[in-house]
Design a protein around this motif. Structure first.
Motif, short mmCIF file in Angstrom:
data_model
loop_
_atom_site.label_atom_id
_atom_site.label_comp_id
_atom_site.label_asym_id
_atom_site.label_seq_id
_atom_site.Cartn_x
_atom_site.Cartn_y
_atom_site.Cartn_z
N THR A 293 45.28 36.50 25.53
CA THR A 293 45.21 37.91 25.89
C THR A 293 44.84 38.11 27.35
N LEU A 294 43.91 37.32 27.85
CA LEU A 294 43.42 37.54 29.21
C LEU A 294 44.46 37.18 30.26
N VAL A 295 45.17 36.09 30.05
CA VAL A 295 46.16 35.65 31.02
C VAL A 295 47.48 36.41 30.85
N SER A 296 47.92 36.54 29.61
CA SER A 296 49.23 37.16 29.33
C SER A 296 49.12 38.17 28.21
N PRO A 297 48.58 39.34 28.47
CA PRO A 297 48.49 40.35 27.42
C PRO A 297 49.88 40.76 26.96
N PHE A 318 31.67 34.56 23.15
CA PHE A 318 30.72 34.94 24.20
C PHE A 318 30.84 34.05 25.44
N LYS A 319 30.72 32.74 25.20
CA LYS A 319 30.72 31.80 26.32
C LYS A 319 31.58 30.59 25.98
N LEU A 320 32.53 30.29 26.85
CA LEU A 320 33.29 29.05 26.72
C LEU A 320 34.01 28.77 28.04
N ASP A 321 34.52 27.58 28.14
CA ASP A 321 35.15 27.12 29.37
C ASP A 321 36.57 27.68 29.49
N PHE A 322 36.78 28.61 30.43
CA PHE A 322 38.13 29.07 30.74
C PHE A 322 38.45 28.81 32.21
N SER A 323 37.90 27.70 32.71
CA SER A 323 38.08 27.37 34.13
C SER A 323 39.54 27.11 34.47
N ASP A 324 40.34 26.66 33.50
CA ASP A 324 41.76 26.39 33.76
C ASP A 324 42.52 27.65 34.13
N THR A 325 42.08 28.77 33.59
CA THR A 325 42.81 30.02 33.83
C THR A 325 42.01 31.03 34.66
N GLN A 326 40.81 30.68 35.07
CA GLN A 326 39.95 31.63 35.79
C GLN A 326 40.60 32.18 37.05
N CYS A 332 43.66 39.70 39.21
CA CYS A 332 44.19 40.72 38.30
C CYS A 332 43.32 41.98 38.36
N GLY A 333 43.96 43.13 38.53
CA GLY A 333 43.21 44.37 38.68
C GLY A 333 42.47 44.83 37.45
N ARG A 334 42.76 44.19 36.29
CA ARG A 334 42.07 44.59 35.07
C ARG A 334 40.57 44.35 35.17
N PHE A 335 40.19 43.34 35.93
CA PHE A 335 38.79 42.89 35.91
C PHE A 335 38.05 43.42 37.13
N TRP A 336 37.88 44.74 37.14
CA TRP A 336 37.29 45.45 38.27
C TRP A 336 35.83 45.13 38.49
N ALA A 337 35.13 44.70 37.47
CA ALA A 337 33.70 44.36 37.63
C ALA A 337 33.51 42.91 38.04
N GLY A 338 34.58 42.12 37.97
CA GLY A 338 34.49 40.72 38.36
C GLY A 338 34.79 39.77 37.22
N VAL A 339 35.07 38.53 37.58
CA VAL A 339 35.33 37.45 36.63
C VAL A 339 34.27 36.37 36.84
N PRO A 340 33.64 35.88 35.78
CA PRO A 340 32.61 34.84 35.94
C PRO A 340 33.15 33.65 36.73
N CYS A 355 35.18 39.42 30.41
CA CYS A 355 36.59 39.68 30.71
C CYS A 355 37.21 40.48 29.57
N PHE A 356 36.92 40.09 28.34
CA PHE A 356 37.44 40.84 27.20
C PHE A 356 36.94 42.28 27.21
#
Length: 545
Positions: A293-297, A318-326, A332-340, A355-356
């Motif tokens: 969903t986060l990469v390709s909604p 809640f917490k997991l490794d998404f470093s491959d797609t970070q 992406c403009g969806r994440f206006w508050a920032g991405v970890p 992000c969700f």
């Protein structure tokens, strides 16, 4: 719901698990595929029989006058049978040919290569019902209903016996009595069916199962009992096996809403499909997407913008490794508050839920409502992405409220959780914060300590939320300006009044208390002086050697 039906349904599930264990598949990674598919095969077989018996069709008398529906259907000509399944059955009903019936398979047990026969039958049913039951990946690949299941037995000599053992479990039970049951029945059965297969196994994308009780509360807080809601859309961007979607759909009415979802897990998407079939929501199966969903909604408008939904529910990881797609998300403009950011050490601690949460806010329609499970730490964080999201919810006046849940209410995480409620059509200038952390009763689930809310406690939460009712030590209704003054804290405890109790005493009682305090303080001061003298004496005796 009668206990007999529930008990018999659970007994069938236990019998299927026992068969798998007897053939070396107990706790095997493929066991859930066999159990869920055989269970579904039985359900579809009985559902088809139930439908043809109750159809108002020219064939009804001939079908029902036979000893059983299978025999009744055998009396139809090929043209009549084609008419029945193509034009008379409801569009979302499963469609079977006579060679697909469990009774047909059962009568062929004596033939060799029985495993191949069973597998071929299941695959054929899936292909025959592709238009109804297939789900899609984000790349538009169809995932059919069934696959070869006996191939999970490595010893080919055992496959026929395994197939016979599975089919034998199906002939002495009929789902027909369950078709009149409501959502709560199927929720309990589904929870029992998948309880051993939806655990955090340590993988990158572990499923997080939401207890039915929590899902029910979330739905009740979003939709008031008796509220007239029609033709709405419901969405979950991290759907898992669909517990939250089922709850909100049935609070609204299964025929009054359309479900949409996406989840990266193949297993979860298949379980969600099963859940939809059990809960009479087949019309939404084509909206179930397996993908990131986060990469390709997947659910977007023609111009590529996110589709907006009327109701959104989610219990994201809640917490997991998404470093491959970070890196794909930061631009992406969806994440206006920032991405970890990607940490140097433990990447599994990346707060992917943030992000969700931003994706959900961006996916709400102008009248949309959302309920999201978040770690309780989110509601009080003093800076970072968490703070920015809370600040936006208050400034835009779309925060509806927060309910902080008891600890250990989720089986898969010990993290304390809260439920965040958002309402884009909010008509008030205040929110409702409820501290339910002290509610519930503890019980043992295997070796794990769990907590569950009792019925009256659930009702207390629902009433306080809908009535926006301040209750001492339980709920508060701060204005948005008050929330801003408190640093955008969403914790109910931050707003509870500190009460000082005053006790009337006489002048003599006051003098006596003061004398007691003076006497106690004098004794403490004398002891302190004695200790000070002793410490200084010991220090003077110390010498450098």
């Amino acid at each position: 719901m009668t206990p007999t039906i529930e008990a018999k349904t659970k007994e069938l599930i236990d019998d299927l698990k026992s068969t798998c264990a007897n053939y070396g598949l107990g706790n095997d990674g493929n066991e859930y595929k066999i159990i869920t598919q055989i269970f579904l095969y039985k359900f579809i077989n009985d559902k088809f029989g139930y439908e043809v018996k109750n159809l108002d069709s020219p064939y009804k008398k001939r079908i029902n006058s036979a000893e059983n529906w299978e025999e009744g259907l055998s009396k139809l000509t090929e043209e009549e049978y084609e008419d029945l399944i193509s034009f008379t059955l409801p569009a979302d009903s499963p469609k079977l040919m006579p060679q697909h019936f469990i009774s047909t398979i059962w009568n062929q047990q004596g033939k060799g290569d029985f495993a191949t026969l069973l597998d071929a039958t299941l695959v054929d049913i899936g292909n025959f019902n592709t238009a109804i039951f297939s789900v899609k990946t984000a790349n538009e690949t169809s995932v059919t209903l069934f696959e070869n299941i006996t191939t999970y037995i490595p010893d080919t000599a055992q496959r026929d016996d395994f197939a016979r053992a599975l089919v034998s479990r199906l002939v002495n039970f009929n789902f027909e009595q369950t078709f009149g049951q409501k959502h709560d029945f199927y929720a309990v059965i589904f929870e029992y069916l998948i309880k051993d297969y939806n655990k955090d196994g340590g993988g990158k994308y572990a499923e997080y199962y939401t207890p039915h009780s929590v899902a029910r509360i979330m739905a009740q807080l979003m939709v008031r009992q008796g509220e007239d809601v029609k033709s709405v859309t419901c969405y979950d961007p991290s759907a898992g096996s669909g517990t939250l979607l089922m709850a909100i759909a049935h609070a609204i009415g299964a025929d009054r809403c359309t479900i949409y979802s996406q989840d990266i897990s193949q297993k979860s998407s298949k379980m969600l499909r099963l859940n939809l079939i059990l809960n009479n929501l087949v019309h939404s199966i084509h909206n179930i997407i397996q993908g990131d969903t986060l990469v390709s909604p997947y659910h977007t408008n023609d111009d590529g913008t996110l589709r907006n939904f009327d109701y959104i529910v989610s219990n994201p990881p809640f917490k997991l490794d998404f470093s491959d797609t970070q890196s794909k998300l930061t631009s992406c403009g969806r994440f206006w508050a920032g991405v970890p950011k990607v940490p140097n050490k433990d990447k599994s601690k990346m707060s992917i839920y943030l992000c969700f949460l931003q994706h959900i806010i961006n996916s709400l329609s102008d009248k949309g409502k959302a309920a999201i499970v978040v770690p309780t730490g989110f509601i009080t964080a003093k800076n970072g992405i968490e703070f920015k999201i809370r600040e936006k919810l208050v400034k835009d006046k779309i925060l509806r409220g927060v309910v902080s849940m008891p600890s250990n209410i989720f089986a898969t995480t010990g993290t304390n959780v809260s439920i965040l409620f958002i309402d884009k059509a909010n008509k008030t200038d205040k929110a409702v914060f409820i501290d339910a952390s002290k509610l519930g009763e503890e019980y043992k689930d295997g070796s794990n300590q769990r907590t569950r809310l009792r019925d009256f406690e659930e009702q207390n939460i629902v009433d306080a939320f809908h009535n926006a009712e301040p209750i001492d030590g339980f709920s508060v209704t701060p204005s948005f300006s008050e929330i801003k003054e408190k640093g955008y804290s969403f914790s109910a405890g931050q707003y509870f009044d500190i009460k000082i109790e005053y006790i009337e005493i006489t002048a003599d009682e006051f003098e006596q208390k003061m004398a007691d305090h003076k006497r106690n303080l004098k004794a403490l001061f004398e002891e302190s002086s004695s200790l000070e003298t002793e410490i200084m004496k010991q220090l003077e005796g110390l010498k450098y050697e």
